[in-house]
Design an enzyme around this catalytic site. Structure first.
Site, PDB file in Angstrom:
ATOM      1  N   ASP A  37      38.034  42.736  58.141  1.00  0.00           N
ATOM      2  CA  ASP A  37      36.729  42.256  58.608  1.00  0.00           C
ATOM      3  C   ASP A  37      35.621  43.249  58.263  1.00  0.00           C
ATOM      4  O   ASP A  37      35.857  44.449  58.142  1.00  0.00           O
ATOM      5  CB  ASP A  37      36.793  42.026  60.127  1.00  0.00           C
ATOM      6  N   ARG A  41      28.818  42.784  56.852  1.00  0.00           N
ATOM      7  CA  ARG A  41      28.034  43.896  57.407  1.00  0.00           C
ATOM      8  C   ARG A  41      27.929  45.046  56.412  1.00  0.00           C
ATOM      9  O   ARG A  41      26.906  45.719  56.325  1.00  0.00           O
ATOM     10  CB  ARG A  41      28.676  44.381  58.724  1.00  0.00           C
ATOM     11  N   TRP A  42      28.967  45.243  55.645  1.00  0.00           N
ATOM     12  CA  TRP A  42      28.949  46.305  54.614  1.00  0.00           C
ATOM     13  C   TRP A  42      27.831  46.012  53.609  1.00  0.00           C
ATOM     14  O   TRP A  42      27.058  46.906  53.230  1.00  0.00           O
ATOM     15  CB  TRP A  42      30.312  46.338  53.921  1.00  0.00           C
ATOM     16  N   HIS A  54      32.284  40.990  49.916  1.00  0.00           N
ATOM     17  CA  HIS A  54      33.621  40.417  49.676  1.00  0.00           C
ATOM     18  C   HIS A  54      34.219  41.001  48.391  1.00  0.00           C
ATOM     19  O   HIS A  54      35.393  41.330  48.337  1.00  0.00           O
ATOM     20  CB  HIS A  54      33.544  38.890  49.563  1.00  0.00           C
ATOM     21  N   SER A  82      40.133  32.147  57.472  1.00  0.00           N
ATOM     22  CA  SER A  82      40.676  31.481  58.663  1.00  0.00           C
ATOM     23  C   SER A  82      40.306  29.998  58.664  1.00  0.00           C
ATOM     24  O   SER A  82      39.400  29.568  57.943  1.00  0.00           O
ATOM     25  CB  SER A  82      40.130  32.152  59.929  1.00  0.00           C
ATOM     26  N   GLU A  84      38.735  28.689  60.793  1.00  0.00           N
ATOM     27  CA  GLU A  84      37.372  28.613  61.350  1.00  0.00           C
ATOM     28  C   GLU A  84      36.316  29.051  60.322  1.00  0.00           C
ATOM     29  O   GLU A  84      35.127  28.811  60.514  1.00  0.00           O
ATOM     30  CB  GLU A  84      37.255  29.510  62.598  1.00  0.00           C
ATOM     31  N   LEU A 148      57.724  44.622  48.280  1.00  0.00           N
ATOM     32  CA  LEU A 148      56.833  44.186  49.361  1.00  0.00           C
ATOM     33  C   LEU A 148      56.629  42.665  49.394  1.00  0.00           C
ATOM     34  O   LEU A 148      56.287  42.059  48.376  1.00  0.00           O
ATOM     35  CB  LEU A 148      55.463  44.865  49.158  1.00  0.00           C
TER      36      LEU A 148
HETATM   37  C1  IPE Z   1      38.547  36.924  60.902  1.00  0.00           C
HETATM   38  O1  IPE Z   1      37.270  37.394  60.707  1.00  0.00           O
HETATM   39  C2  IPE Z   1      39.010  36.145  59.697  1.00  0.00           C
HETATM   40  C3  IPE Z   1      39.249  36.933  58.495  1.00  0.00           C
HETATM   41  C4  IPE Z   1      39.162  38.230  58.396  1.00  0.00           C
HETATM   42  C5  IPE Z   1      39.636  36.166  57.334  1.00  0.00           C
HETATM   43  P1  IPE Z   1      35.981  36.580  61.196  1.00  0.00           P
HETATM   44  O2  IPE Z   1      34.809  37.365  60.768  1.00  0.00           O
HETATM   45  O3  IPE Z   1      36.061  35.177  60.743  1.00  0.00           O
HETATM   46  O4  IPE Z   1      36.175  36.612  62.782  1.00  0.00           O
HETATM   47  P2  IPE Z   1      35.121  36.420  63.952  1.00  0.00           P
HETATM   48  O5  IPE Z   1      34.315  35.187  63.664  1.00  0.00           O
HETATM   49  O6  IPE Z   1      34.276  37.649  63.975  1.00  0.00           O
HETATM   50  O7  IPE Z   1      35.961  36.303  65.183  1.00  0.00           O
HETATM   51  C1  IPE Z   2      35.709  39.387  56.434  1.00  0.00           C
HETATM   52  O1  IPE Z   2      34.399  39.825  56.421  1.00  0.00           O
HETATM   53  C2  IPE Z   2      36.004  38.379  55.361  1.00  0.00           C
HETATM   54  C3  IPE Z   2      36.186  37.005  55.851  1.00  0.00           C
HETATM   55  C4  IPE Z   2      36.157  36.627  57.091  1.00  0.00           C
HETATM   56  C5  IPE Z   2      36.424  35.994  54.864  1.00  0.00           C
HETATM   57  P1  IPE Z   2      33.212  38.989  57.059  1.00  0.00           P
HETATM   58  O2  IPE Z   2      32.658  38.077  56.041  1.00  0.00           O
HETATM   59  O3  IPE Z   2      33.659  38.332  58.314  1.00  0.00           O
HETATM   60  O4  IPE Z   2      32.184  40.138  57.376  1.00  0.00           O
HETATM   61  P2  IPE Z   2      31.321  40.308  58.684  1.00  0.00           P
HETATM   62  O5  IPE Z   2      32.260  40.264  59.851  1.00  0.00           O
HETATM   63  O6  IPE Z   2      30.343  39.183  58.703  1.00  0.00           O
HETATM   64  O7  IPE Z   2      30.679  41.648  58.530  1.00  0.00           O
HETATM   65 MG    MG Z   3      33.718  38.918  60.244  1.00  0.00          MG
END
Ligand code: IPE
Ligand code: IPE
Ligand code: MG
Length: 259
Positions: A37, A41-42, A54, A82, A84, A148
């Site tokens: 995750d 934000r990065w 990404h 996910s 979601e 792995l």
């Molecule tokens: C969880 O991260 C899903 C993945 C890393 C693929 P999200 O960024 O979707 O999670 P929430 O929305 O902060 O819970």
């Molecule tokens: C995780 O990073 C990647 C996926 C959920 C696909 P995010 O895209 O959720 O990054 P943040 O949480 O918004 O920083």
């Molecule tokens: Mg996230």
């Protein structure tokens, strides 16, 4: 682009040799699961589009797969998308799907050389055809590898996984192949996407949020959880080694008493 990303990445300089020296090779987790995750934000911190976060995250993934191979970890499961994440803007979804295709296209040779066995967990049929094809190809090409096991969780959701398992078990009961009274913990375990694999010993979530976000709900019952504020694109082998050092200091009781 990779150089550009490498320059932007500020991985914390921990001493890798010291960390490696303090790890007990006999007590490594068999299965590591990671919620990768913080990509958005990065990028935001650098005034870049989320997509570049990404993209940068792919360098972290490569490094982590390599260290898992070096340490002879048995299973690595990474949360890539996910059930979601479909709520995100279509442009970001498209980018993530294309990135998955690009990653596997570029990396499959090296993964095979390292003996990695690619596997996917999640609902594949809802993913774009290009993603389904590259996954099928990668799984097939790596199916005889004995290193792995690399589970890519794509369009994965723990609740959907359990719902699917319950449905399959109910269908077996309906057909008279199974009695309701015979359904036990093992029956459910055997109907999950991870059937036959050990549960994660260690779950890592990057980027500071302390939640599970619908990941491996059943399998994480007794996993050790390690949260870090490090954003996924900054996460490198040193961070994984730090997590392992911390993991090895913990006492896992599984509901029992201290040894
Ligand atoms: C969880 O991260 C899903 C993945 C890393 C693929 P999200 O960024 O979707 O999670 P929430 O929305 O902060 O819970
Ligand atoms: C995780 O990073 C990647 C996926 C959920 C696909 P995010 O895209 O959720 O990054 P943040 O949480 O918004 O920083
Ligand atoms: Mg996230």
């Amino acid at each position: 682009m990779n150089n550009k990303i490498a320059n932007l990445t500020q991985a914390v300089q921990l001493n890798e040799q010291d960390l490696l020296a303090s790890i007990d090779r006999q007590k490594l987790p068999g299965h590591i699961a990671i919620i990768m995750d913080g990509n958005g934000r990065w990028a935001l911190k650098r005034g870049l589009p989320r997509s570049l976060g990404h993209l940068a995250g792919m360098e972290s993934l490569k490094d982590i797969v390599n260290i898992c191979c070096d340490l002879k970890i048995k299973v690595l499961t990474v949360y890539g998308f996910s059930t979601e994440n479909w709520k995100r803007p279509q442009q970001e979804i498209n980018y993530l799907m294309n990135l998955t295709v690009e990653y596997l296209n570029k990396e499959i040779n090296e993964l095979c050389e390292k003996g990695v066995k690619v596997n996917s967990i999640g609902i594949l049929k809802e993913l774009p055809q290009s993603v389904q094809d590259i996954i099928a190809n990668s799984v097939e090409r790596s199916c005889n590898n004995s290193g792995l096991i690399f589970n890519l969780a794509l369009n994965y959701g723990g609740r959907v996984e359990i719902t699917d398992a319950v449905r399959a078990i109910a269908a077996a009961v309906e057909m008279g192949c199974l009695k309701a009274s015979q359904v036990d913990i093992q029956t459910i375990t055997d109907h999950l996407y991870t059937a036959g694999q050990p549960d994660p010993d260690l779950l890592i979530r990057t980027a500071g949020d302390c939640r599970i976000s619908n990941f491996l709900l059943w399998q994480l019952a007794y996993s050790e959880i390690w949260f870090t504020n490090v954003l996924w694109p900054d996460f490198r082998r040193q961070h994984l080694l730090s997590a392992l050092v911390d993991y090895q200091r913990r006492e896992r009781r599984f509901g029992g008493l201290q040894k």
